[in-house]
Write a protein that holds these residues in place. Sequence first.
Motif, PDB file in Angstrom:
ATOM      1  N   ASP A 229      13.868   2.544   7.050  1.00 28.96           N
ATOM      2  CA  ASP A 229      14.001   3.828   6.363  1.00 28.96           C
ATOM      3  C   ASP A 229      12.697   4.610   6.441  1.00 28.96           C
ATOM      4  OD1 ASP A 229      16.650   3.274   5.392  1.00 28.96           O
ATOM      5  OD2 ASP A 229      15.751   2.001   3.841  1.00 28.96           O
ATOM      6  N   LEU A 230      11.600   3.865   6.475  1.00 28.19           N
ATOM      7  CA  LEU A 230      10.265   4.457   6.470  1.00 28.19           C
ATOM      8  C   LEU A 230       9.344   3.574   7.301  1.00 28.19           C
ATOM      9  CD1 LEU A 230       7.984   6.330   5.306  1.00 28.19           C
ATOM     10  CD2 LEU A 230       7.916   4.792   3.344  1.00 28.19           C
ATOM     11  N   ILE A 231       8.538   4.204   8.148  1.00 32.58           N
ATOM     12  CA  ILE A 231       7.516   3.486   8.889  1.00 32.58           C
ATOM     13  C   ILE A 231       6.166   4.016   8.436  1.00 32.58           C
ATOM     14  CG2 ILE A 231       6.502   2.979  11.142  1.00 32.58           C
ATOM     15  CD1 ILE A 231       9.303   3.352  12.367  1.00 32.58           C
ATOM     16  N   PHE A 232       5.349   3.123   7.893  1.00 31.54           N
ATOM     17  CA  PHE A 232       3.977   3.467   7.573  1.00 31.54           C
ATOM     18  C   PHE A 232       3.121   3.208   8.801  1.00 31.54           C
ATOM     19  CE2 PHE A 232       4.897   2.522   2.968  1.00 31.54           C
ATOM     20  CZ  PHE A 232       4.508   3.760   2.471  1.00 31.54           C
ATOM     21  N   LEU A 233       2.208   4.102   9.067  1.00 31.31           N
ATOM     22  CA  LEU A 233       1.159   3.876  10.049  1.00 31.31           C
ATOM     23  C   LEU A 233      -0.111   3.629   9.253  1.00 31.31           C
ATOM     24  CD1 LEU A 233       1.776   6.833  12.521  1.00 31.31           C
ATOM     25  CD2 LEU A 233       2.297   4.419  12.903  1.00 31.31           C
ATOM     26  N   GLU A 234      -0.798   2.539   9.520  1.00 34.02           N
ATOM     27  CA  GLU A 234      -2.105   2.361   8.895  1.00 34.02           C
ATOM     28  C   GLU A 234      -3.129   2.853   9.902  1.00 34.02           C
ATOM     29  OE1 GLU A 234      -5.186  -0.933   7.173  1.00 34.02           O
ATOM     30  OE2 GLU A 234      -3.050  -1.359   6.977  1.00 34.02           O
ATOM     31  N   GLY A 235      -3.782   3.954   9.543  1.00 31.30           N
ATOM     32  CA  GLY A 235      -4.739   4.589  10.444  1.00 31.30           C
ATOM     33  C   GLY A 235      -4.199   5.919  10.927  1.00 31.30           C
ATOM     34  N   MET A 236      -4.577   6.315  12.112  1.00 31.31           N
ATOM     35  CA  MET A 236      -4.115   7.548  12.751  1.00 31.31           C
ATOM     36  C   MET A 236      -4.600   8.803  12.005  1.00 31.31           C
ATOM     37  SD  MET A 236      -2.586   6.076  15.251  1.00 31.31           S
ATOM     38  CE  MET A 236      -2.019   7.554  16.045  1.00 31.31           C
ATOM     39  N   LYS A 237      -5.836   8.759  11.517  1.00 27.18           N
ATOM     40  CA  LYS A 237      -6.366   9.858  10.711  1.00 27.18           C
ATOM     41  C   LYS A 237      -6.468  11.189  11.457  1.00 27.18           C
ATOM     42  CE  LYS A 237     -11.279   8.833  11.322  1.00 27.18           C
ATOM     43  NZ  LYS A 237     -11.479   7.479  11.766  1.00 27.18           N
ATOM     44  N   ASP A 238      -6.519  11.146  12.781  1.00 24.51           N
ATOM     45  CA  ASP A 238      -6.621  12.385  13.551  1.00 24.51           C
ATOM     46  C   ASP A 238      -5.268  12.989  13.910  1.00 24.51           C
ATOM     47  OD1 ASP A 238      -9.420  12.317  13.533  1.00 24.51           O
ATOM     48  OD2 ASP A 238      -9.453  10.964  15.258  1.00 24.51           O
ATOM     49  N   SER A 239      -4.187  12.308  13.536  1.00 25.12           N
ATOM     50  CA  SER A 239      -2.846  12.752  13.905  1.00 25.12           C
ATOM     51  C   SER A 239      -2.360  13.893  13.006  1.00 25.12           C
ATOM     52  CB  SER A 239      -1.868  11.576  13.789  1.00 25.12           C
ATOM     53  OG  SER A 239      -1.599  11.307  12.424  1.00 25.12           O
ATOM     54  N   ASP A 240      -1.217  14.449  13.383  1.00 21.54           N
ATOM     55  CA  ASP A 240      -0.543  15.462  12.570  1.00 21.54           C
ATOM     56  C   ASP A 240       0.563  14.860  11.707  1.00 21.54           C
ATOM     57  OD1 ASP A 240      -2.033  17.665  13.458  1.00 21.54           O
ATOM     58  OD2 ASP A 240      -0.734  17.969  15.189  1.00 21.54           O
ATOM     59  N   TYR A 241       0.694  13.521  11.706  1.00 23.30           N
ATOM     60  CA  TYR A 241       1.727  12.893  10.889  1.00 23.30           C
ATOM     61  C   TYR A 241       1.508  13.224   9.423  1.00 23.30           C
ATOM     62  CZ  TYR A 241       2.923   9.966  14.894  1.00 23.30           C
ATOM     63  OH  TYR A 241       3.314   9.539  16.125  1.00 23.30           O
ATOM     64  N   PRO A 242       2.587  13.214   8.629  1.00 24.12           N
ATOM     65  CA  PRO A 242       2.403  13.293   7.181  1.00 24.12           C
ATOM     66  C   PRO A 242       1.487  12.147   6.773  1.00 24.12           C
ATOM     67  CG  PRO A 242       4.729  13.436   7.761  1.00 24.12           C
ATOM     68  CD  PRO A 242       3.987  13.069   9.010  1.00 24.12           C
TER      69      PRO A 242
END
Length: 165
Positions: A98-111
């Motif tokens: 239902d939900l995928i958390f990304l740990e990291g990716m601070k430079d992305s445009d993801y929520p």
Amino acid sequence: MKGNEGRKIVSVCGVKNSGKTTLLTRLVKELTKRGVKVAVIKHDGHDFICDIEGSDTDRLKKAGAYGTAIFSDYRIAVHKTGTKEKEKELFGMFPEADLIFLEGMKDSDYPKIEVIRKEVSDRPVSNPNGRFLIVTDRDLSEYGEEAAGFGDVEKIIGKILDTLR
């Protein structure tokens, strides 16, 4: 706030040792209790070891296999020599989530939720595009954007659930 192919993605980012994994552990536990099926993809900016020394898959990898997989009725593990894959290629590994958390990716445009802990940082370091919450142990009014304390799990969960709608 949907990612690849309609999947719901939320990044939890911050500097090293800011408390990302600790926060994610709390969030995953609480969301799972509420019936949300959660997956987590952790980005490692360096390299890591995933096979246990001396295990069959370790021996096969050292023998030259570019990839190995091991599975049972209860779990799977795949170890493949990377070819500069990005997180988007991993989303498909969790079609039931239902939900995928990304740990990291601070430079992305993801929520994203940025974690700021006073012992290690004092200001946001992430790309502000997509950042919907700062979680911190500092003064919440310090940032001029929505913030929550580490203990305010209900508020954090509420903001995440808003992204699922």
